[in-house]
Scaffold this motif. Structure first.
Motif: not given
Length: 225
Positions: A132-145
């Protein structure tokens, strides 16, 4: 060995050490493991041993490390010692060159996870840890993974479920436990803890309860010596 300052909250002890050939009374026999995995395991169990000494336990021969059906480690008094003092909960983690152990006072469960702070998680692994939204966030900000990963690992351990708890189902914005993430030297560390709602009982506790119940039911009930 290094003591890491714990977060504010219940009594907690965190120790770290470099992976090396340690020996501990708590180490398990894992013959099929690689030599690297054995060294990680021995270092973690050695840290646990030293942590218990610092916690105040002087005779460790009365203690053993057991595992739940989900393989989560926990401390227990060895049957027959008739020890009933509360025991801290424990969590152990290791990464490339380091291991950590975290002890927390009785009445809480704890989970700790560490990773090298410069580690990169491949983007093709994102959908195994988020949705969901968390996955989309990681794709935009992979440094947060990496931070998301250590947080979820710590939560899985604090819940005593490990990978039996799907990381994709963990909502970091809606938690029923405490969660802290920080950097120490070259490690990213996440710690999760929560109060225990049910306390497990060993066979000796159950025997004492049964005897007490029979004595209350029948005043003439006696225990033979």
């Amino acid at each position: 060995m290094q003591i890491i300052a714990p977060p504010h909250g219940p009594r907690m002890l965190i120790l770290s050490a470099s992976i090396s050939d340690m020996e501990s009374i708590f180490q398990e026999n894992i013959p099929r493991a690689t030599e690297k995995r054995k060294r990680e395991h021995r270092t973690g169990r050695w840290l646990l041993q030293e942590g218990l000494k610092k916690w105040g336990f002087h005779n460790l021969s009365n203690l053993e490390v057991r595992r739940t059906k989900e393989r989560a480690p926990y401390l227990q008094w060895i049957e027959g010692t008739w020890q009933r003092s509360p025991l801290p909960d424990i969590s152990i983690s290791h990464c490339e060159n380091a291991a950590v152990v975290c002890l927390i006072e009785s009445g809480f469960h704890v989970g700790i996870d560490i990773e090298p702070s410069d580690r990169t998680i491949q983007t093709n692994a994102f959908d195994m840890m988020a949705k969901g939204e968390e996955l989309e966030m990681l794709r935009i900000q992979p440094e947060k993974a990496l931070e998301v990963w250590t947080k979820k690992e710590a939560i899985q351990k604090a819940k005593k479920l490990g990978m039996h708890m799907n990381p994709r189902e963990i909502n970091l914005n809606d938690l029923d436990l405490k969660l802290v993430t920080f950097t120490k030297d070259d490690l990213l560390i996440s710690i999760a803890w929560q109060r225990v709602t049910e306390v497990s009982e060993n066979p000796e506790d159950l025997l004492i309860k049964e005897i007490r119940s029979k004595m209350l039911e029948n005043p003439e009930f006696k225990v033979g010596c």
